[in-house]
Design a protein around this motif. Structure first.
Motif, PDB file in Angstrom:
ATOM      1  N   SER A  51       0.847  -1.193   0.000  1.00  0.00           N
ATOM      2  CA  SER A  51       0.000   0.000   0.000  1.00  0.00           C
ATOM      3  C   SER A  51       0.879   1.239   0.000  1.00  0.00           C
ATOM      4  O   SER A  51       2.066   1.179   0.334  1.00  0.00           O
ATOM      5  CB  SER A  51      -0.906  -0.001   1.243  1.00  0.00           C
ATOM      6  N   SER A  62      -1.317   6.131  -3.744  1.00  0.00           N
ATOM      7  CA  SER A  62      -1.438   4.820  -4.390  1.00  0.00           C
ATOM      8  C   SER A  62      -0.065   4.200  -4.589  1.00  0.00           C
ATOM      9  O   SER A  62       0.957   4.894  -4.580  1.00  0.00           O
ATOM     10  CB  SER A  62      -2.136   4.952  -5.750  1.00  0.00           C
ATOM     11  N   LYS A  64       0.996   1.455  -7.606  1.00  0.00           N
ATOM     12  CA  LYS A  64       0.355   0.793  -8.737  1.00  0.00           C
ATOM     13  C   LYS A  64       1.371   0.434  -9.817  1.00  0.00           C
ATOM     14  O   LYS A  64       2.566   0.686  -9.649  1.00  0.00           O
ATOM     15  CB  LYS A  64      -0.768   1.671  -9.302  1.00  0.00           C
ATOM     16  N   THR A 297     -11.340  -5.956  -3.736  1.00  0.00           N
ATOM     17  CA  THR A 297     -11.299  -5.225  -4.996  1.00  0.00           C
ATOM     18  C   THR A 297     -12.203  -5.903  -6.018  1.00  0.00           C
ATOM     19  O   THR A 297     -12.371  -7.129  -5.991  1.00  0.00           O
ATOM     20  CB  THR A 297      -9.869  -5.136  -5.556  1.00  0.00           C
ATOM     21  N   GLN A 326      -2.729  -4.522  -9.411  1.00  0.00           N
ATOM     22  CA  GLN A 326      -3.281  -3.429  -8.617  1.00  0.00           C
ATOM     23  C   GLN A 326      -4.799  -3.576  -8.506  1.00  0.00           C
ATOM     24  O   GLN A 326      -5.485  -3.938  -9.453  1.00  0.00           O
ATOM     25  CB  GLN A 326      -2.935  -2.073  -9.229  1.00  0.00           C
ATOM     26  N   LYS A 328      -8.343  -1.931  -5.892  1.00  0.00           N
ATOM     27  CA  LYS A 328      -8.754  -0.820  -5.024  1.00  0.00           C
ATOM     28  C   LYS A 328     -10.113  -1.133  -4.407  1.00  0.00           C
ATOM     29  O   LYS A 328     -10.864  -1.985  -4.885  1.00  0.00           O
ATOM     30  CB  LYS A 328      -8.832   0.483  -5.802  1.00  0.00           C
ATOM     31  N   TYR A 341      -5.094   2.820  -5.228  1.00  0.00           N
ATOM     32  CA  TYR A 341      -4.648   1.502  -5.662  1.00  0.00           C
ATOM     33  C   TYR A 341      -3.611   0.911  -4.714  1.00  0.00           C
ATOM     34  O   TYR A 341      -2.729   1.617  -4.196  1.00  0.00           O
ATOM     35  CB  TYR A 341      -4.065   1.567  -7.069  1.00  0.00           C
ATOM     36  N   GLU A 342      -3.734  -0.398  -4.499  1.00  0.00           N
ATOM     37  CA  GLU A 342      -2.785  -1.195  -3.721  1.00  0.00           C
ATOM     38  C   GLU A 342      -2.469  -2.446  -4.537  1.00  0.00           C
ATOM     39  O   GLU A 342      -3.143  -2.740  -5.527  1.00  0.00           O
ATOM     40  CB  GLU A 342      -3.402  -1.589  -2.374  1.00  0.00           C
TER      41      GLU A 342
END
Length: 353
Positions: A51, A62, A64, A297, A326, A328, A341-342
């Motif tokens: 993250s 983010s 990503k 996600t 990625q 979210k 985004y993670e």
């Protein structure tokens, strides 16, 4: 899903595995690998592993666009981060085991010679013919930096360009899109540069192994479709033991969420045949992924398969498919640059091996 059309050139390139240099961790598949890719895929996903980590000088929202290699016993992950003001930067983290990913420190590459300004969507690989590591990324055009040690993010050189301007074929077809997501894959004779335009076109340029990173030209449309069905974030891999190449491209689904389609070909510059490329039979989408820890996600977006080596052939082992991607919070919205985004990791559950 609308019918896809493909443009293919007639020339075929020789396919050969790239060598490894002493000191580099190689998790390559064994020589007797015979597994073919399946015609459909099933995956299980971790929760968020990486993250954003803001610091005093970087208000990151983010992490990503990951690119990942295994090097000297550690996972090296390069990615993109966006700031609260909408600026873009490259970021790096490293750890020995995925269980350590969330606690690993982040290094922002504007502290290196790469500098500040628009930098995004990195790809990291070892170019064996030059005994040199490359980081390819976008600055508006395809750019690159080099180093002798990818585990030292401060050592990357200042940006140079793979191409100085947009080819005419891109400008003629891009419409209101953007020229993005540059990706290099090489065989024994040639290196190919793939890119997208967010307008339904996947482009391919080429140069010789001996000329790389210079000389990219002869840009062609390799695959085209609707903007939603062929959006961006292409990857091209050599599939170990099969004589095949695998192409992944991100699409925007009928539900508005991101997912990946796939094709295979006998050569990098050959004709791409459908593999798993529909919403009902995707390469990776919310409907073929389980989330044992809870669905965090609805998007399976810009990512990279875990490679079996580190070199320019971008080789994967079909027996051990994993995909760092990625995602979210499904409830997150607003300006694209501010989406939280993670990174999560998919592991294939229906391997044919």
């Amino acid at each position: 899903m609308r019918y896809s059309r493909w443009f293919a050139v007639l020339a075929a390139a020789m396919i050969a595995a790239g060598g490894m240099s002493a000191g580099y961790t190689d998790t390559a598949a064994s020589a007797d690998t015979t597994a073919e890719l399946p015609s459909s895929f099933q995956w299980t996903s971790t929760g968020p592993l990486i993250s954003p980590k803001p610091d005093a000088n970087h208000d990151a929202v983010s992490f990503k666009d990951p690119s990942v290699v295994r090097y000297d016993g550690e996972w090296l992950v390069y990615g993109t981060t966006a700031s609260e003001s909408g600026g873009w930067n490259l970021v790096y983290t490293h750890f020995s085991d995925w269980s350590q990913a969330s606690s690993a420190p982040h290094y922002y590459l504007d502290q290196s010679a790469i500098g500040s300004g628009y930098r995004a969507a990195p790809q990291v690989f070892y170019f064996e013919p030059q005994d040199k590591w490359y980081l390819v990324y976008q600055t508006g055009v395809p750019s690159y930096s080099t180093t002798d040690d990818p585990s030292d993010p401060s050592s990357w050189s200042e940006p140079r360009n793979l191409m100085d301007s947009m080819p005419d074929i891109v400008s003629d077809n891009i419409g209101d899109g953007h020229w993005v997501d540059f990706w290099v894959t090489c065989d024994s004779a040639m290196c190919y540069l793939f890119s997208s335009d967010d307008n339904g076109h996947l482009y391919r340029a080429e140069t010789t192994i001996g000329q790389f990173p210079y000389g990219f030209g002869d840009t062609e449309i390799a695959v085209w479709d609707t903007p939603e069905d062929l959006f961006e974030a292409s990857n091209v891999y050599k599939v170990a033991g099969t004589g095949k190449y695998l192409l992944l491209v991100e699409a925007i689904g009928s539900d508005g969420h991101r997912w990946f389609r796939s094709w295979t070909a006998d050569s990098i510059d050959g004709f791409w045949n459908r593999l798993a490329d529909t919403e009902r039979n995707p390469f990776a989408r919310s409907n073929n992924v389980t989330f044992p820890g809870g669905r965090w996600t609805a998007d399976i977006s810009h990512g990279e398969l875990i490679r079996s080596g580190v070199d320019q052939t971008m080789t994967i082992d079909p027996c051990r498919l994993q995909f760092l991607y990625q995602g979210k919070d499904p409830n997150a919205g607003g300006e694209y640059s501010q989406l939280p985004y993670e990174l999560g990791l998919l592991t294939q559950t229906n391997s044919s091996c």
